[in-house]
Write an enzyme that holds these catalytic residues in place. Structure first.
Site, short mmCIF file in Angstrom:
data_model
loop_
_atom_site.label_atom_id
_atom_site.label_comp_id
_atom_site.label_asym_id
_atom_site.label_seq_id
_atom_site.Cartn_x
_atom_site.Cartn_y
_atom_site.Cartn_z
CE LYS A 77 -2.28 -0.74 3.86
NZ LYS A 77 -1.69 -2.00 4.34
NE ARG A 108 6.84 -0.32 9.67
CZ ARG A 108 5.65 -0.25 9.10
NH1 ARG A 108 5.49 0.41 7.97
NH2 ARG A 108 4.61 -0.83 9.64
#
Ligand code: AMP
Length: 210
Positions: free
Chosen positions: A13, A156
């Site tokens: 996305k 992350r």
């Protein structure tokens, strides 16, 4: 045009939002990036969100709805926007409807859990501007350096395998029902995520223009 990008974490996305935002010249609003920014600067909202985020859980609806309300009120959203990572629950989608925000298209990017787990291990993000890269599919020009702002590329914390599994569970339980929600509103287009980013982009642009 007001667009929502739906899909599991790691479905692409963020990457697709960056490309579409360039093409259509409308801003991308990523609740994940806004929360990460708040975490970095140590705001109260950032502190509230930290433990949820690091465990791969969703931040409470009232917090993210507040973020979105504030962001959509800004002038740059008047000509349209792309939502990346919001809504993620039915109450969040209902909150958008209640705010009177009219969504034109919802693009669902479908990728299997297996492919996502594989993809996530290679994902890197710029710690300065949030741009996303991949060790195999979207390499930066210079290793570990952001093409856009020269920031350092990092993995992350929530892209670690155990957290990814938790995030996928949350996705199936909380976010996937949104497909039905927007299908009923006649706004949903399903796009099969391809290995080549450009191929997925072409499918998304076709769906947006349809
Ligand atoms: P993302 O970068 O979109 O994958 O978001 C990273 C994390 O931020 C998620 O795993 C959640 O902890 C939190 N987050 C982002 N957007 C939302 C949302 N719409 N609702 C709840 N939590 C969110």
């Amino acid at each position: 045009m007001n667009i929502i990008l739906l899909g599991a974490p790691g479905a692409g996305k963020g990457t697709q939002a960056e490309v579409i935002c360039d093409r259509l010249q409308i801003p991308t609003i990523s609740t994940g990036n806004i929360i990460r920014e708040a975490l970095k600067t140590g705001t109260e909202m950032g502190l509230k969100a930290k433990s949820y985020m690091e465990a791969g859980q969703l931040v409470p609806d009232d917090v993210v709805i507040g973020i979105i309300k504030e962001r959509l009120a800004k002038d740059d959203c008047k000509g349209g926007f792309i939502l990346d990572g919001f809504p993620r629950t039915i109450p969040q989608a209902e909150a958008l409807d209640k705010m009177g925000v009219v969504i034109d298209k919802v693009i669902d990017i479908e990728v299997s859990d297996e492919a996502i787990i594989k993809r996530m291990s290679g994902r890197r993000v710029c710690e300065k501007c949030g741009a996303s890269y991949h060790l195999d599919y979207k390499k930066p020009k210079e290793e570990n350096v952001c093409d856009k702002c020269a920031g350092a590329l990092v993995q992350r914390k929530d892209d670690h395998p155990d957290t990814v599994k938790a995030r996928l569970d949350v996705y199936h339980k909380e976010t996937e029902p949104l497909k039905d929600y927007y299908e009923k509103q006649g706004k949903l287009s399903v796009v099969e995520g391809q290995n080549e980013i450009e191929e997925t982009t072409a499918l998304i642009l076709k769906a947006i223009e349809a």
